[in-house]
Structures are given as C-alpha cells and as structure tokens.
Write a protein that holds these residues in place. Structure first.
Motif, mmCIF file in Angstrom:
data_model
loop_
_atom_site.group_PDB
_atom_site.id
_atom_site.type_symbol
_atom_site.label_atom_id
_atom_site.label_comp_id
_atom_site.label_asym_id
_atom_site.label_seq_id
_atom_site.Cartn_x
_atom_site.Cartn_y
_atom_site.Cartn_z
ATOM 1 N N GLY A 169 3.454 -36.842 -44.212
ATOM 2 C CA GLY A 169 4.600 -36.405 -45.016
ATOM 3 C C GLY A 169 4.084 -35.705 -46.248
ATOM 4 N N LEU A 209 10.332 -28.727 -52.309
ATOM 5 C CA LEU A 209 10.792 -27.335 -52.213
ATOM 6 C C LEU A 209 11.844 -27.129 -51.135
ATOM 7 C CD1 LEU A 209 7.699 -25.040 -52.769
ATOM 8 C CD2 LEU A 209 9.560 -25.580 -54.316
ATOM 9 N N GLN A 223 13.114 -24.390 -46.605
ATOM 10 C CA GLN A 223 13.122 -22.930 -46.494
ATOM 11 C C GLN A 223 11.894 -22.306 -47.154
ATOM 12 O OE1 GLN A 223 16.854 -20.803 -46.808
ATOM 13 N NE2 GLN A 223 17.875 -22.699 -47.337
ATOM 14 N N ALA A 224 11.096 -23.157 -47.827
ATOM 15 C CA ALA A 224 9.943 -22.624 -48.546
ATOM 16 C C ALA A 224 8.881 -22.167 -47.563
ATOM 17 C CB ALA A 224 9.385 -23.702 -49.453
ATOM 18 N N ASN A 225 8.171 -21.088 -47.884
ATOM 19 C CA ASN A 225 7.101 -20.676 -46.983
ATOM 20 C C ASN A 225 5.784 -21.315 -47.420
ATOM 21 O OD1 ASN A 225 6.167 -19.157 -49.088
ATOM 22 N ND2 ASN A 225 6.896 -17.211 -48.254
ATOM 23 N N ASN A 233 11.325 -41.738 -49.643
ATOM 24 C CA ASN A 233 11.851 -40.641 -48.836
ATOM 25 C C ASN A 233 11.228 -39.318 -49.225
ATOM 26 O OD1 ASN A 233 13.502 -42.071 -47.191
ATOM 27 N ND2 ASN A 233 15.278 -41.925 -48.535
ATOM 28 N N ARG A 248 8.289 -38.915 -50.773
ATOM 29 C CA ARG A 248 6.831 -38.971 -50.919
ATOM 30 C C ARG A 248 6.426 -38.703 -52.363
ATOM 31 N NH1 ARG A 248 7.464 -40.960 -46.673
ATOM 32 N NH2 ARG A 248 6.444 -40.474 -44.706
ATOM 33 N N THR A 304 17.094 -27.812 -54.336
ATOM 34 C CA THR A 304 17.239 -27.452 -52.929
ATOM 35 C C THR A 304 18.013 -28.501 -52.148
ATOM 36 O OG1 THR A 304 15.120 -28.480 -52.491
ATOM 37 C CG2 THR A 304 15.104 -26.107 -52.760
ATOM 38 N N TYR A 310 24.658 -19.219 -55.809
ATOM 39 C CA TYR A 310 24.038 -20.039 -54.775
ATOM 40 C C TYR A 310 22.547 -19.809 -54.937
ATOM 41 C CZ TYR A 310 22.706 -21.379 -49.982
ATOM 42 O OH TYR A 310 22.138 -21.954 -48.883
ATOM 43 N N HIS A 311 21.762 -20.863 -54.994
ATOM 44 C CA HIS A 311 20.315 -20.735 -55.192
ATOM 45 C C HIS A 311 20.005 -19.813 -56.389
ATOM 46 C CE1 HIS A 311 19.330 -22.070 -50.791
ATOM 47 N NE2 HIS A 311 19.793 -23.030 -51.543
ATOM 48 N N ALA A 318 10.106 -37.617 -43.221
ATOM 49 C CA ALA A 318 9.148 -36.767 -43.945
ATOM 50 C C ALA A 318 7.934 -36.455 -43.057
ATOM 51 C CB ALA A 318 8.709 -37.455 -45.227
ATOM 52 N N HIS A 348 8.859 -33.651 -40.650
ATOM 53 C CA HIS A 348 8.769 -32.319 -41.248
ATOM 54 C C HIS A 348 7.324 -31.838 -41.336
ATOM 55 C CE1 HIS A 348 12.658 -30.763 -42.270
ATOM 56 N NE2 HIS A 348 13.066 -31.981 -42.550
ATOM 57 N N ARG A 378 5.494 -28.759 -38.687
ATOM 58 C CA ARG A 378 4.900 -27.590 -39.360
ATOM 59 C C ARG A 378 3.419 -27.442 -39.037
ATOM 60 N NH1 ARG A 378 9.291 -28.588 -41.912
ATOM 61 N NH2 ARG A 378 10.493 -26.885 -42.792
ATOM 62 N N TYR A 380 15.835 -28.852 -34.581
ATOM 63 C CA TYR A 380 15.958 -28.575 -36.001
ATOM 64 C C TYR A 380 17.417 -28.311 -36.324
ATOM 65 C CZ TYR A 380 13.751 -27.446 -40.434
ATOM 66 O OH TYR A 380 13.330 -27.486 -41.745
ATOM 67 N N ALA A 381 17.891 -28.901 -37.401
ATOM 68 C CA ALA A 381 19.277 -28.691 -37.814
ATOM 69 C C ALA A 381 19.267 -28.103 -39.209
ATOM 70 C CB ALA A 381 20.049 -30.001 -37.788
ATOM 71 N N ALA A 382 19.916 -26.958 -39.401
ATOM 72 C CA ALA A 382 19.853 -26.307 -40.703
ATOM 73 C C ALA A 382 21.103 -25.492 -40.991
ATOM 74 C CB ALA A 382 18.634 -25.392 -40.758
ATOM 75 N N ALA A 383 21.481 -25.451 -42.262
ATOM 76 C CA ALA A 383 22.530 -24.546 -42.729
ATOM 77 C C ALA A 383 21.872 -23.560 -43.683
ATOM 78 C CB ALA A 383 23.635 -25.324 -43.437
ATOM 79 N N ARG A 384 22.191 -22.307 -43.541
ATOM 80 C CA ARG A 384 21.524 -21.272 -44.339
ATOM 81 C C ARG A 384 22.551 -20.317 -44.912
ATOM 82 N NH1 ARG A 384 17.944 -24.275 -44.295
ATOM 83 N NH2 ARG A 384 15.915 -24.108 -43.318
ATOM 84 N N GLN A 407 13.640 -16.606 -40.663
ATOM 85 C CA GLN A 407 12.996 -17.906 -40.860
ATOM 86 C C GLN A 407 12.596 -18.583 -39.549
ATOM 87 O OE1 GLN A 407 15.122 -20.562 -43.432
ATOM 88 N NE2 GLN A 407 15.141 -19.122 -45.141
ATOM 89 N N VAL A 434 7.246 -20.231 -42.085
ATOM 90 C CA VAL A 434 8.459 -20.880 -42.571
ATOM 91 C C VAL A 434 8.861 -21.889 -41.492
ATOM 92 C CG1 VAL A 434 10.743 -20.634 -43.571
ATOM 93 C CG2 VAL A 434 9.106 -18.777 -43.791
#
Lengths: 313, 513
Positions: free
Chosen positions: A32, A39, A42-44, A274, A276, B43, B161-162, B387, B390, B394, B403-407, B417, B431
């Motif tokens: 984790g 971030l 969506q962060a790269n 959660n 980390r 975020t 937004y953001h 965690a 994720h 990656r 994967y579940a996402a709202a964008r 992405q 990404v």
C-alpha cells in the motif's frame, strides 16, 4: 519504592524502543502506497514519485529510521502525511476523549463486576451463580459493535433518551455524561463481564482457605468475613486482570468510538490505517505503548496498597 | 461578535439533539475525518463534497447537473475564443467578494488561482492544465488564457471542480500552510470551524454575489459507521446523509417517513480490464469469450435497477463524446464456449484477479465470477486490503482488474487514463491503463487537439469502437451517487447530478415551513 519505579521506567524505555522499531518496519512492509492514498487514483507516476520524494519515502529505510528515532527523542513526531497537521497535536486533541471513555467504562466494570463476582462465588452453584455466569459469558462473547448498535436502537431511536451522535464536546457535566452514557455502558458491560468472572474465581479460592473457616468458627459475622477478610485477598488477581484487559478495552473503544461517533484514538487509527499514514500510525503506537506500560506500572504499585506484605525492591 | 459566540454556544448546547432547526443543515458524511481542504489538493469524495459548497469557477455546470452541456457563467459573465481555439478571454463579474476580510475578487486572483492549479508542486491536478501556455490579467476584470494546443474541453477545466476552483490570492498568501485547514473561496458558504473527527462548520456568506443563502449554518459531520449514520438520520439528528451504493439502502431509507432519496450522476463506472499481455488473455478470442459470458442485464438486476445503469461503451453514458455505437457482445454462453474452443481452450481457461476487500466492489466481482464460470472461465479472485489492491494493480500484477471510477465527464478523460498507451501501468507516465490497451492511441491523441467538434466526437467514437472491438476491457455497470435528505429541505434545484458528488446546496436551499 523509588528505585523500583525508576527501574520499571527504565524497562519501559527499552520496551518503547522495541515497539517503535517493530512498528516502523511493519508499517513500511505493509503493501500500500501512501502517495496513491494521498493523491488519489488519477495521479500519474511522475506526480506520485514527486510526492514520495517530498515525504522522504524515497530515502533508504535506515535513513528514514534514524531520522524517525531522532525525531521521537526530541519530541518531534512529524506531521501527518495525509492532513499535514503535527501528529502529536492530532493525538493530544482526541486522547482525552478516549481516556475519559476508557476510565469511565473501567469504573462501571468494577462497580458492577466485583460485587457480582463476589455474590456469585458466595452463592456458588445456586441460581444467582448460574445467572451471573451466563450473563458474563454473554458479555464476553458479544462483539462490542453489535451491542453498540443494539443500545442505539433501544435508547436513542425507540426511547430517545440519548443522541445517536455523541457531540464529544459537551461543556457541562450533564452534557458530558449524556454523551458518555451509551458508549461507556457498552464498554462497561464487557469489562464487567471480565471482572465478574475473575472476581468469582479468586473469591472461590479464598473462601476455601483455612483462615476463612477459622473466621466462621470463631463466630464472625458473614459480612465481615466476606468484605474484610476475603475480598481484600481476592483483589490481587482482579487488579491484574483489570490492568491486562485495559489493552482490550482500548481495542474495543476503537469500535465503540466509530459506532457512537465519538472523537478519539479509534477514529484516528482507522483513518491512518486506510491511508497508510505512516507518521500518524507510529505516533499512535507510541501512545498506545505508553498507556500499556504505565498501566502495568500502576498495577504493580497497586498490589502494595492491597497487600502490605508485598515489598518493592 | 457577541452574537456569533452566543449562537455558537447555543448550537453547542443543542448539538446532537437539535431537530432540523429552521436554518441549520446537518449533513452526515461517511468518513472518519476531514482530509485536506485545499481545493487544488483535495481528491477524496468527502473533501470534494464539502468544498463544492464554498467555491466558484470561471464557469459552472448548472447546479443539479453533471453534464458539461449545462455549462453557464459563474465568476466570468462572458467569454470569447479565437478561431484556432488557442486564445480565450473571460470578462469577470465585478461583484465577487472573497470570504472574510480578503477583499473583492479580481483578475489577479483568477490568474494566481489557475497558475496554482497548474503548479505540480502544489496541485494534485497540474497535469490537467499542461496545455496552458499562459494565464494573464488583461484588465482589472479580464483574464486571457493562451493554450499551447487545443484541449478537449477548456470550459470543463474552469468549472468549480478540482483545479477549476478559484481561490483568493491574498488568503492563500496570508494563511500559508494553514490554507488547507481554513479554505477561503467566494462561494455561498464560508468555512467557520473544524472539530477533529467531528465536523466542519460552514456559515452563510452574507455577501454572496447571487444573494445571501437562506441556510445559515451547515454542520458537515464525519460519521464513518453506515449504521450510525442511518440511525442518526432516522432519529432526526441529521438532515442529509451520504448513502451506501446499494439497492437495499435505498429501500430501507425511503421507508423513513419524510425522506427524499436522490440518485445522481455521474455514475461510478465498473469495468473489468483484461491484461492483454498475459496469456490466455493475450488472445482476443479469449477476451471476446469473457465479454460474451458477462450478462450485463443480470448485473444491473443484481446491483439494483434503481441505483445502477447498464454500461455499453468504456466511456460512461452522459459523457461528452460518449457513443453507444460500439461492438457489443450479447450474452451467450454458447458463443463464449465456441470462442474458447477456437482459441484452443476446449476445457475452459483459468484467469486470476487481484481484488480489493471493499464489500461493494467485491460482491460485483463475485457475481461476475459466477457468470464466467458458466462459460468455463474460472476466475480466481485473490482478495487484498484496499490500499494494497491499489498498489498491486499498479505494479501490473493482476490479470483481470476490476476498477470503479467516476471522472470528469468528457470522453478524453476515461480514454486517456485507461486506454492510452501513455497510461500503461508500470511505465513512468502510468495512470490506470491496466489492460495495456494501445489500439486507439491515434484517435485519442488526435481528438484532444481537434478544434472541429464534429470531428472530435467522431474520433472519440472511433476510439471507443476500437477498444470494444479488441475488448481491452468489459464495461459492467454504472453505479450512481446516492444521498437522502428530509423532504422539508428544498434545494431549489432538481438534483440530477453533481460533479463533486455532493448535492447542490446553494443560496437557494431552504427548509420549508
């Protein structure tokens, strides 16, 4: 006595050091990535790498470890990786709420547990004993979060005596009690169950001692025998258990705080796990360790108060 | 001042037992505490949901909607763009004030704010603004944005937004590191107080340029336990709650008298990404067999028809650029089996998925597992804590990634992405391209720079067709955002959607007598 306390505190420092080391490495071995948690998804990779560098997570482990230990010694526990607020400040803000809940529950547990245990032992293998044993078994096996929801359903939704959400910041005694009532009863019942069982078995052992028979033989009143001669001797195991179970109580307080929405270490640690949040987790482990070490010390010192024959060397 | 203290004291005394006071809104959010309250950093759903009520953008999507088709003026009252789409000039309103004593908002603030959003050292959304060449104040109340290359939806980057949230320069500079604990914006509600693990209190902004809000105080309470949140709503201590994405939650909560349940877009799109580099999924016939074996109607029934929409394209319905004109794979066990046999797996295949233990997502994956097994596709699910999940996906460790996402609802976002080769996991520009999909790079890149909207839409449609033809991923369902509030609360707008995922509580919201 002073020498004893100093020696114990010396041991405490060693324990603390060991715990810190273990915690430091365990949280980093856990899979984790705090950077992803902070971030968002969506962060790269470039942004993640930059954040890791800013948090010092790209340094070799031993460098991070030395910096961390140095920080702890001078009282700098770092800032939360997630909120950016100082760890010690975050913990101290909510620590009183957890301590208040734990100690009131402990008090409730002792107030109910000790008399029930004694009663149960005196009425051994009769109806009161069966009822007490069954009830305490129920208390032991009931998960804290289930009893918490049941208490809310009855006292907050049906009867409306208490709020569902503890405000956790009442200023008058009345408000604080109102906030504390359900969470403390929830934990207090579990504690009472533990104490009842230990008090009962300790009491049974004492009741079988020769000096108790002698006391009966010389015609002492029943109450005097129980409360003066037996109870005090039965107290040492009870105090030991109270000290030991304080750790369990703090563990259960995590669930209780979440269900009753009280501020406290419980909510803090769930969030930190959660996300980390390494620094926050480390800080919390220091606090938990300190509490356990101090309670053990207090337990040992209490033995001397109960039994004057115990000497500290 | 005395009045404020008095009011605070009274609210403290009655906190918890207060039953829907006429102008106080109690909101129950499903998290343990506030995170970072800087709009250019936040975020998480709980943080974005709160900031939603405090900030403005140059433009906004009409409150209650989540579709960029509803973009309307916010701080900017009008704007023009050059023919090549590279220069945009915005004329600002002159009556916008920053919260507190930070003065009125002018072009300098907007320039500062957009540059801040584009700064990778501060902002979590800097890459969204990579095409910005310069942002300049060309008048006290005029801002000109120059772009290096056209972007799919510039206005979309300027909604609150953001990075599009406009912050006040003086406040950010004066507060320094404290800004993320005391956010200062221009919106209808202002930050007033933070109690750790308890609540953030907002108060009405009396100088809000659209008029003073009718709701005077908002307590945004952090209640992580689902059961407690529902009970607090039932007992009347909370007026509005964040829901669980479950049909049973909707059924249970609507039984409480006087409750309005809102089902809002954008949907969180559940997709299973198939790793095209790992056998047997490197064979398109196997991937098509997976697509044929998933019964999407059954999945919608399973997740709850009131709270989910079917998913057809890898881009969610309602996004700018969405098309349903893509190859679809009708549910057919026979076709799936035939494809597997053709690919040399007459006895079926075994594929592995690393998956989170989050219950909402896990039940979806288990249902898919059951559907696949009928076609002889044995999906082994290895569950790990969220965690960890994720991190591992990656690292390119999972053959199948759910994967579940709202964008932000512009096709470019999902496509870039999840399906552009730049975003392939394990690379420096990674990404969330878990499938190693690279079949539509050309269209995705070209659409980004295309100024002719018709051509742009066609490029996006073509990209979706190619992705579905190659089955980089199988779209499953879209889960909508769920909230409930007392029906005495009138938001003043219809809540069909919300980009920031919290209901539109604006100056119009009020309690009916």
């Amino acid at each position: 006595m002073t020498a004893f306390v100093l020696k114990r505190l010396g041991f405490a420092v060693v324990t603390l050091f060991a715990v810190l080391t273990i915690v430091f490495f365990i949280v980093r071995v856990l899979p984790g990535d705090p950077a992803v948690a902070i971030l968002g998804d969506q962060a790269n990779e470039q942004a993640l790498a930059a954040l890791r560098a800013r948090l010092g997570l790209d340094q070799p482990l031993y460098v991070q470890y030395v910096e961390f230990l140095g920080g702890v010694i001078v009282g700098d526990w770092g800032v939360s990786m997630v909120s950016g607020r100082p760890v010690i400040q975050e913990i101290l803000k909510v620590l009183p709420a957890t301590l208040e809940l734990t100690f009131v529950s402990l008090l409730l547990g002792a107030l109910f547990g000790i008399p029930l245990g004694v009663w149960s032992a005196v009425r051994r293998n009769r109806l009161p004993d069966y009822i007490t044993r069954m009830a305490s078994l129920l208390g032991l096996s009931f998960p804290a979060f289930v009893s918490a929801v049941l208490l809310l359903l009855v006292f907050a939704i049906q009867l409306r005596w208490f709020p569902v959400i503890s405000s956790g910041q009442g200023t008058t005694l009345g408000e604080r009690l109102r906030d504390l009532a359900l969470p403390a009863i929830n934990l207090g019942l579990i504690m009472a169950a533990y104490i009842t069982r230990v008090a009962r078995s300790a009491m049974l052992e004492v009741l079988n001692q020769d000096y108790v028979r002698t006391a009966y033989a010389k015609g002492l009143a029943f109450a005097t025998i129980i409360w003066r001669h037996c109870l005090r001797n039965a107290m040492i195991p009870v105090v030991t258990v109270v000290g030991l179970y304080l750790g369990i109580l703090i563990g259960n307080s995590v669930l209780t705080e979440i269900v009753f929405n009280r501020p406290g270490l419980g909510k803090l640690i769930i969030g930190a796990l959660n996300q980390r949040d390494y620094t926050m987790l480390q800080g919390m482990m220091v606090i938990y360790t300190l509490i356990v070490v101090l309670v053990n010390l207090l337990t040992d010192l209490t033995y001397g108060l109960i039994d004057p024959r115990i000497k500290y060397a | 001042m005395k009045r404020t203290i008095g009011a605070t004291l009274i609210s403290l005394l009655t906190a918890g037992s207060a039953l829907a006071a006429g102008d106080t809104l109690n909101v129950g959010m499903g998290s343990a505490d506030a995170g970072k309250l800087d709009p250019h950093v936040a975020t998480s759903t709980p943080d974005k949901g709160l900031l939603h009520w405090m900030f403005n953008g140059l433009v906004r999507i009409r409150p209650g909607e989540a579709n960029p088709a509803f973009i309307e003026p916010d701080i900017a009252e009008s704007w023009t763009q050059s023919d090549d789409g590279l220069t945009w000039t915005f004329k600002l309103r002159q009556d916008v004030d920053c919260h507190g004593d930070y003065g009125s908002l002018d072009a300098e603030d907007v320039v500062f704010s957009l540059n801040r959003a584009a700064n990778p050292d501060i902002s979590a959304f800097a890459k969204d603004y990579a095409a910005f060449d310069s942002v300049e104040a060309t008048g006290d109340h005029e801002v000109t944005i120059k772009l290096k290359n056209p972007v799919p939806s510039l206005l979309g980057l300027l909604v609150p937004y953001h990075g599009g949230n406009i912050v006040c320069k003086d406040a950010v500079e004066a507060l320094g590191a404290d800004f993320e604990r005391t956010p200062i914006g221009t919106g209808p509600f202002m930050f007033a107080e933070y109690q750790p693990q308890q609540y953030v209190k907002l108060v009405a902004n009396p100088d809000y340029f659209r008029g003073e809000p009718k709701i005077k105080e908002i307590y945004y309470r952090y209640i992580p336990s689902d059961a407690s949140r529902d009970l607090a709503f039932q007992s009347g201590e909370i007026d509005m709650i964040y829901g669980k994405q479950e049909q049973t939650w909707v059924e249970r909560i609507s039984k409480i008298p006087g409750t309005k349940v809102a089902v809002m877009k954008p949907g969180e799109m559940s997709v299973i990404h198939l790793n095209m580099k790992m056998p047997p999924l490197d064979d398109v016939r196997v991937r098509r067999a997976v697509a044929h074996a998933v019964n999407r109607d059954a999945m919608v029934q399973f997740k709850g028809p009131d709270v989910t929409l079917s998913a057809i394209s890898p881009v969610p319905e309602g996004n700018l650029g969405y098309t349903d004109d893509v190859p679809t794979y009708e549910y057919s066990i026979d076709k799936a089996k035939a494809l597997l046999t053709e690919a040399g797996h007459p006895d079926g295949v075994t594929i592995k998925a690393i998956h989170t233990t989050l219950p909402g997502m896990l039940t979806t994956m288990e249902a898919i597992q059951a559907l696949l097994s009928e076609a002889g596709i044995n999906m082994e699910i290895e569950t790990v804590e969220h965690a960890t999940f994720h991190e591992q996906i990656r690292k390119d460790l999972s053959q199948v990634t759910h994967y579940a996402a709202a964008r932000f609802p512009v096709a470019d976002v999902y496509l870039s992405q999840f399906f552009h080769s730049d975003a392939i996991v394990g690379t420096p520009t990674a990404v969330a391209n878990f499938s190693h999909c690279a079949v539509a790079d050309e269209e995705i890149s070209a659409a980004r720079a295309e100024t002719d909207q018709k051509k742009q839409l066609e490029l996006w449609a073509e990209a979706q067709r190619k992705i579905m033809d190659e089955v980089c991923a199988v779209p499953i369902v879209q889960s909508l955002q769920l909230w409930a509030w007392k029906d005495t609360l009138d938001l003043g707008v219809e809540a069909n959607g919300s980009l920031n995922l919290s209901p539109p509580v604006t100056e119009l919201a009020h309690f009916k007598q």
